[in-house]
Enzyme design. Structure first.
Site, PDB file in Angstrom:
ATOM      1  N   ARG A 289      -6.360 -71.866  -8.451  1.00  0.00           N
ATOM      2  CA  ARG A 289      -6.013 -71.733  -7.036  1.00  0.00           C
ATOM      3  C   ARG A 289      -5.680 -70.284  -6.711  1.00  0.00           C
ATOM      4  NH1 ARG A 289      -2.180 -69.684  -3.686  1.00  0.00           N
ATOM      5  NH2 ARG A 289      -0.542 -70.407  -5.115  1.00  0.00           N
ATOM      6  N   ASP A 290      -4.549 -69.819  -7.170  1.00  0.00           N
ATOM      7  CA  ASP A 290      -4.092 -68.472  -6.844  1.00  0.00           C
ATOM      8  C   ASP A 290      -5.043 -67.417  -7.402  1.00  0.00           C
ATOM      9  OD1 ASP A 290      -2.651 -66.204  -6.214  1.00  0.00           O
ATOM     10  OD2 ASP A 290      -0.743 -66.970  -6.917  1.00  0.00           O
TER      11      ASP A 290
ATOM     12  N   HIS B 222       7.420 -68.398  -9.605  1.00  0.00           N
ATOM     13  CA  HIS B 222       6.017 -68.005  -9.499  1.00  0.00           C
ATOM     14  C   HIS B 222       6.025 -66.482  -9.421  1.00  0.00           C
ATOM     15  CE1 HIS B 222       1.808 -68.403  -7.847  1.00  0.00           C
ATOM     16  NE2 HIS B 222       2.132 -67.191  -7.388  1.00  0.00           N
TER      17      HIS B 222
ATOM     18  N   HIS C  39       4.341 -62.490 -10.042  1.00  0.00           N
ATOM     19  CA  HIS C  39       3.183 -61.601 -10.102  1.00  0.00           C
ATOM     20  C   HIS C  39       3.566 -60.334 -10.858  1.00  0.00           C
ATOM     21  CE1 HIS C  39       0.244 -63.485  -7.154  1.00  0.00           C
ATOM     22  NE2 HIS C  39       1.281 -64.306  -7.169  1.00  0.00           N
TER      23      HIS C  39
ATOM     24  N   CYS D  95      -2.707 -62.420  -3.134  1.00  0.00           N
ATOM     25  CA  CYS D  95      -2.597 -63.139  -1.864  1.00  0.00           C
ATOM     26  C   CYS D  95      -3.396 -62.394  -0.803  1.00  0.00           C
ATOM     27  CB  CYS D  95      -1.136 -63.264  -1.429  1.00  0.00           C
ATOM     28  SG  CYS D  95      -0.926 -64.073   0.180  1.00  0.00           S
TER      29      CYS D  95
ATOM     30  N   ASN E  85      -1.224 -62.712 -11.085  1.00  0.00           N
ATOM     31  CA  ASN E  85      -0.094 -63.438 -11.644  1.00  0.00           C
ATOM     32  C   ASN E  85       0.214 -62.949 -13.055  1.00  0.00           C
ATOM     33  OD1 ASN E  85       0.322 -66.147  -9.804  1.00  0.00           O
ATOM     34  ND2 ASN E  85      -1.792 -65.445  -9.786  1.00  0.00           N
TER      35      ASN E  85
END
Length: 310
Positions: free
Chosen positions: A13-14, A207, A209, A240, A249
């Protein structure tokens, strides 16, 4: 017995939402299956957003329907609103993550809502989910909790306010996201303590980065504050599209190496996890792949938690 730390792989996803090309659906499904086969307990496989905004996520419903057939893994999807939550439920997702940007600028850029308006949307999502015959967990994710590339400093009080609103909305859990990777270890500790004081054990995950190179240091700070759930991405993919300057990430391979070396059990086979990079590279051959452990190789001194050293 070793204490367990849960690693949620968010690369599908990310990671993929920032890729310059689109990974074919069949390759994505094989990649997710390989991640699951390595023992990763949770995988965020996509997001239910308009394809015109993030075309890399256009096949999320198909991917979720395929992924929920994998044994022993919780399938997670991002859902920014009620419609997204309904689509995730229909596809069979086990859990949804609903983002709420703490900073005003990112909230408007990402969701075209104020933080308070998005918290109200989360409450509608929770009410709808609770009325359905099948259980689906709802996580409220506090984005830009440690800084914002649009608004700059994000006050801890604002993070606590959003997290408290999510808890009052009835989410199953709350996560804190360093969306742009500006956080540092002391800040991680301060914000985690403040949020936990406000909402207790409902605060579960981080979460992180690695924009400033502090991703693993921040994970360690979270561990020291009792956090036992972390998001990460294979090969350090991610970013993002609505947060200028955000990089990838923290690298799942490096995170697993650190956790297992420290005596925390993740249940993840590091060799199989690294092998899954081959599928990722085949699907996105032009995308840079990061990670110190894959580059250096697993050292002979590595003994996963729960296994006796030779």
């Amino acid at each position: 017995m070793s204490e367990t730390v849960t690693v949620c792989e968010v690369g599908p996803r990310d990671g993929l939402q920032m890729a310059k090309t689109i990974m074919p659906t069949a390759v994505k499904a094989r990649w997710i299956a390989a991640i699951a086969a390595a023992g990763v307990p949770e995988i965020e496989v996509g997001s239910f957003v308009p394809p015109k905004l993030i075309p890399q996520m256009a096949d999320t419903a198909e991917i979720v329907r395929e992924a929920v057939r994998l044994p022993g893994v919780q399938i997670v999807a991002l859902a920014p609103n009620l419609r997204g939550a309904q689509n995730a439920y229909e596809a069979g997702a086990h859990r949804i993550s609903v983002p709420v940007s703490v900073s005003e600028g990112h909230s408007r850029a990402n969701l075209n809502r104020t933080p308070a308006e998005q918290v109200a949307e989360v409450a509608r999502v929770v009410a709808w989910v609770r009325a359905q015959p099948r259980a689906m967990q709802v996580e409220g994710a506090c984005s830009t909790a440690f800084g914002c590339s649009i608004d700059g400093v994000v006050p801890t009080a604002a993070v606590v306010r959003v997290a408290s609103g999510l808890a009052e909305a009835g989410v199953d859990s709350v996560g804190l996201a360093d969306t742009v990777g500006y956080g540092h270890p002391a800040q991680i500790k301060d914000v985690v303590r403040a949020v936990r004081a406000a909402i207790g054990p409902r605060l579960e995950g981080l979460h992180l980065h690695d924009t400033m190179g502090l991703g693993l240091a921040n994970a360690l700070a979270g561990l020291e504050e009792g956090i036992r759930s972390f998001d990460s991405a294979l090969a350090g993919l991610g970013g993002c599209p609505f947060a200028p300057g955000a990089s990838g990430n923290i690298v799942t391979e490096d995170l697993v190496f650190m956790l297992e070396s420290m005596g925390f059990s993740t249940g993840i086979d590091l060799e199989k996890l690294i092998a899954a990079r081959a599928i990722l590279h085949a699907g996105l051959p032009a995308e840079p792949m990061h990670g110190n452990v894959p580059k250096a190789g697993i050292p002979r001194t590595y003994h996963p938690a729960g296994r006796a050293a030779a």
